[in-house]
Design a protein around this motif. Sequence first.
Motif, PDB file in Angstrom:
ATOM      1  N   LEU A 178      -3.410  -7.903  -6.333  1.00  0.00           N
ATOM      2  CA  LEU A 178      -2.975  -9.293  -6.206  1.00  0.00           C
ATOM      3  C   LEU A 178      -1.873  -9.636  -7.201  1.00  0.00           C
ATOM      4  O   LEU A 178      -1.102 -10.579  -6.973  1.00  0.00           O
ATOM      5  CB  LEU A 178      -4.172 -10.225  -6.424  1.00  0.00           C
ATOM      6  N   THR A 179      -1.769  -8.890  -8.272  1.00  0.00           N
ATOM      7  CA  THR A 179      -0.758  -9.197  -9.279  1.00  0.00           C
ATOM      8  C   THR A 179       0.643  -8.821  -8.836  1.00  0.00           C
ATOM      9  O   THR A 179       1.615  -9.099  -9.549  1.00  0.00           O
ATOM     10  CB  THR A 179      -1.076  -8.447 -10.593  1.00  0.00           C
ATOM     11  N   ILE A 180       0.787  -8.214  -7.663  1.00  0.00           N
ATOM     12  CA  ILE A 180       2.115  -7.858  -7.170  1.00  0.00           C
ATOM     13  C   ILE A 180       2.964  -9.105  -6.938  1.00  0.00           C
ATOM     14  O   ILE A 180       4.192  -9.045  -6.866  1.00  0.00           O
ATOM     15  CB  ILE A 180       1.986  -7.021  -5.866  1.00  0.00           C
ATOM     16  N   THR A 181       2.318 -10.249  -6.831  1.00  0.00           N
ATOM     17  CA  THR A 181       3.057 -11.498  -6.617  1.00  0.00           C
ATOM     18  C   THR A 181       3.912 -11.868  -7.822  1.00  0.00           C
ATOM     19  O   THR A 181       4.765 -12.754  -7.721  1.00  0.00           O
ATOM     20  CB  THR A 181       2.074 -12.648  -6.330  1.00  0.00           C
ATOM     21  N   PHE A 182       3.714 -11.214  -8.969  1.00  0.00           N
ATOM     22  CA  PHE A 182       4.518 -11.518 -10.146  1.00  0.00           C
ATOM     23  C   PHE A 182       5.918 -10.908 -10.072  1.00  0.00           C
ATOM     24  O   PHE A 182       6.757 -11.189 -10.927  1.00  0.00           O
ATOM     25  CB  PHE A 182       3.824 -11.015 -11.432  1.00  0.00           C
ATOM     26  N   PHE A 183       6.172 -10.039  -9.094  1.00  0.00           N
ATOM     27  CA  PHE A 183       7.486  -9.433  -8.979  1.00  0.00           C
ATOM     28  C   PHE A 183       8.529 -10.495  -8.644  1.00  0.00           C
ATOM     29  O   PHE A 183       8.291 -11.380  -7.803  1.00  0.00           O
ATOM     30  CB  PHE A 183       7.498  -8.343  -7.903  1.00  0.00           C
ATOM     31  N   PRO A 184       9.725 -10.425  -9.259  1.00  0.00           N
ATOM     32  CA  PRO A 184      10.800 -11.375  -8.930  1.00  0.00           C
ATOM     33  C   PRO A 184      11.353 -11.085  -7.539  1.00  0.00           C
ATOM     34  O   PRO A 184      12.053 -10.092  -7.337  1.00  0.00           O
ATOM     35  CB  PRO A 184      11.838 -11.121 -10.028  1.00  0.00           C
ATOM     36  N   ILE A 237      -4.151  -7.238   1.995  1.00  0.00           N
ATOM     37  CA  ILE A 237      -4.801  -5.928   2.201  1.00  0.00           C
ATOM     38  C   ILE A 237      -5.548  -5.513   0.930  1.00  0.00           C
ATOM     39  O   ILE A 237      -6.679  -5.016   0.990  1.00  0.00           O
ATOM     40  CB  ILE A 237      -3.757  -4.873   2.605  1.00  0.00           C
ATOM     41  N   ALA A 238      -4.893  -5.694  -0.241  1.00  0.00           N
ATOM     42  CA  ALA A 238      -5.537  -5.314  -1.495  1.00  0.00           C
ATOM     43  C   ALA A 238      -6.808  -6.126  -1.728  1.00  0.00           C
ATOM     44  O   ALA A 238      -7.834  -5.599  -2.187  1.00  0.00           O
ATOM     45  CB  ALA A 238      -4.563  -5.510  -2.653  1.00  0.00           C
ATOM     46  N   TYR A 239      -6.765  -7.421  -1.411  1.00  0.00           N
ATOM     47  CA  TYR A 239      -7.947  -8.261  -1.584  1.00  0.00           C
ATOM     48  C   TYR A 239      -9.075  -7.829  -0.653  1.00  0.00           C
ATOM     49  O   TYR A 239     -10.237  -7.772  -1.059  1.00  0.00           O
ATOM     50  CB  TYR A 239      -7.568  -9.717  -1.336  1.00  0.00           C
ATOM     51  N   LEU A 259       1.231  -1.293 -15.777  1.00  0.00           N
ATOM     52  CA  LEU A 259       2.277  -0.337 -15.429  1.00  0.00           C
ATOM     53  C   LEU A 259       2.002   0.376 -14.111  1.00  0.00           C
ATOM     54  O   LEU A 259       2.861   0.428 -13.218  1.00  0.00           O
ATOM     55  CB  LEU A 259       2.436   0.691 -16.550  1.00  0.00           C
ATOM     56  N   LEU A 260       0.805   0.936 -13.934  1.00  0.00           N
ATOM     57  CA  LEU A 260       0.517   1.712 -12.718  1.00  0.00           C
ATOM     58  C   LEU A 260       0.569   0.833 -11.472  1.00  0.00           C
ATOM     59  O   LEU A 260       1.207   1.193 -10.467  1.00  0.00           O
ATOM     60  CB  LEU A 260      -0.860   2.369 -12.849  1.00  0.00           C
ATOM     61  N   THR A 261      -0.069  -0.316 -11.523  1.00  0.00           N
ATOM     62  CA  THR A 261      -0.042  -1.233 -10.376  1.00  0.00           C
ATOM     63  C   THR A 261       1.382  -1.679 -10.084  1.00  0.00           C
ATOM     64  O   THR A 261       1.797  -1.767  -8.918  1.00  0.00           O
ATOM     65  CB  THR A 261      -0.924  -2.459 -10.665  1.00  0.00           C
ATOM     66  N   GLY A 262       2.147  -1.959 -11.123  1.00  0.00           N
ATOM     67  CA  GLY A 262       3.531  -2.384 -10.923  1.00  0.00           C
ATOM     68  C   GLY A 262       4.382  -1.309 -10.296  1.00  0.00           C
ATOM     69  O   GLY A 262       5.208  -1.585  -9.415  1.00  0.00           O
ATOM     70  N   LEU A 263       4.229  -0.066 -10.743  1.00  0.00           N
ATOM     71  CA  LEU A 263       5.013   1.028 -10.160  1.00  0.00           C
ATOM     72  C   LEU A 263       4.698   1.205  -8.685  1.00  0.00           C
ATOM     73  O   LEU A 263       5.611   1.328  -7.844  1.00  0.00           O
ATOM     74  CB  LEU A 263       4.732   2.326 -10.927  1.00  0.00           C
ATOM     75  N   LEU A 264       3.412   1.232  -8.341  1.00  0.00           N
ATOM     76  CA  LEU A 264       3.034   1.399  -6.936  1.00  0.00           C
ATOM     77  C   LEU A 264       3.540   0.233  -6.092  1.00  0.00           C
ATOM     78  O   LEU A 264       4.085   0.417  -4.997  1.00  0.00           O
ATOM     79  CB  LEU A 264       1.515   1.524  -6.825  1.00  0.00           C
ATOM     80  N   GLY A 265       3.386  -0.974  -6.594  1.00  0.00           N
ATOM     81  CA  GLY A 265       3.854  -2.140  -5.852  1.00  0.00           C
ATOM     82  C   GLY A 265       5.353  -2.133  -5.672  1.00  0.00           C
ATOM     83  O   GLY A 265       5.869  -2.445  -4.588  1.00  0.00           O
ATOM     84  N   PHE A 266       6.083  -1.787  -6.716  1.00  0.00           N
ATOM     85  CA  PHE A 266       7.545  -1.741  -6.624  1.00  0.00           C
ATOM     86  C   PHE A 266       7.995  -0.713  -5.589  1.00  0.00           C
ATOM     87  O   PHE A 266       8.867  -0.998  -4.752  1.00  0.00           O
ATOM     88  CB  PHE A 266       8.121  -1.406  -8.004  1.00  0.00           C
TER      89      PHE A 266
END
Length: 507
Positions: free
Chosen positions: A410-416, A400-402, A351-358
């Motif tokens: 790196l999991t931000i790549t899962f966003f549609p 940058i995250a890596y 959830l936290l990583t997804g919110l920041l990435g979004f």
Amino acid sequence: MSRLPFYLIVGCLLIVGIAMTAHRHLQFEIPWLPGEQRQVWEVEAMITYNADDGPVSVNFALPSQQQGFRVLTENTASSGYGLAYSADERGRRAEWTTREAGGEQQLYYSVQLLVAPEARAKGPPPPELSSATAWERPYDTAASQVIERAWARSADNATFARELMRNISGEQQGENARLLLTQFDAPELIVRLLHQAEIKARVVSGLELKDGRRRQTLSSWIQVYSDDEKQWWLFDPATGEQGKPDDLLLWEVGGQAVLELQGGSDSRVTFSMLTHSQPAAAAVRNHHSDDTLLNFSIHSLPLEEQALFQTILLIPIGALVVVFLRVLVGIKTSGTFMPVLIALAFIQTSLLTGLLGFLLVVAVGLVIRNYLSYLNLLLVARVSAVIITVIAIISIFSVIAYRMGLNAGLTITFFPMIILSWTIERMSILWEEEGPKEVLIQGGGSLMTAVIVYLAMNNPVVRHITFNFLGVQLILMALILLLGNYTGYRLLELRRFKPITDDESGV
């Protein structure tokens, strides 16, 4: 227009969905909650005998489903032997055969048994009463007196059997019983006396389950048939106690020999056993692995496809939450079901990583989209440019995250990416037409809805129920149809009536 057909459809969906769900739970024992554990016994039988340097046939009784136990899996180890299984109304058996064998031989049979208190099995038919065998003197007199004594102290077949066992091998044992025991073993004698009293009975073999035990043997028990209740009663011949202990596994219940050997001698069978806990879902899958109805479901698919469907089957839960929030609560979102897809991405990213990435992707995308608006591009070209921009933003953020050692980034790549691109496009147009306030309202509503959908879809109980009970999909459809029929005020619209309530309270 009559709403009767609508309510009939909704009612049918609810009834069928609830019936399918209850059937899965009752028939296949699928647990309601995840993480439920079941006790499983592993029992190994070792058959040893001396072969006579010729053809050999070994016939061995096998356990069947019975009160308290279900057979999950079974295996054998018998190198050089042919193996065949047979089953009839008296039970199941295995037969090992070989053309030539000599010396000491060992055969192994192992079975996994699920402890299932609700398990029941139809017992074999009652045996025919054995023809009366003439007793030699003075055994005939002793047998008659034992029967008469037990008959006088009993009220029905069950109490007669109990009193008879107590007279034979219990505390009430007398001289007549001791005389008869010089000619017969106690279980055989008890069955013979019961048959003489015209009560159907037989000797069965049971195994007492104790964790970690080795080289255990079977014990004899007595089953007495009740013509009135059409069922078997189990008795301990040593004490006369009625009932089946929880740790007793009935190995042979057809009144046959446990082990029959042709072509050898000195046969013996011993048992070793262990117990462990196993997830209930796995135990059920093992038990019904050959069941055609269960195989006609997603559980028969490869694990990779099952994992995919486990996520897909969560989407109706997200759709129900979105419909509830939009129809009843009145939350505005950017795109109808965009929050569901964003919530699916949150499941992959956390959830936290997804919110920041979004937030980062949308904020940077809006800035770049604002520049593209000055180029006066056509819609298709503009959206395509936004898609490429979103891909570039996600790629840059991932690198940058890596570099910073933030592997979660790196999991931000899962966003549609397509959905994100259209979200940026809609928000940009909304900004130009309605202003930043409306962008914040719809953007914030979308994000809040996505978080609520994520919390609902990522719940372990919800994931377990949607994956294992497909009937829930029909229930969800019925609820969505009911919500779609709502035409009243939304909760957020009720604030318009606040001035009226304030005026009335002031008066």
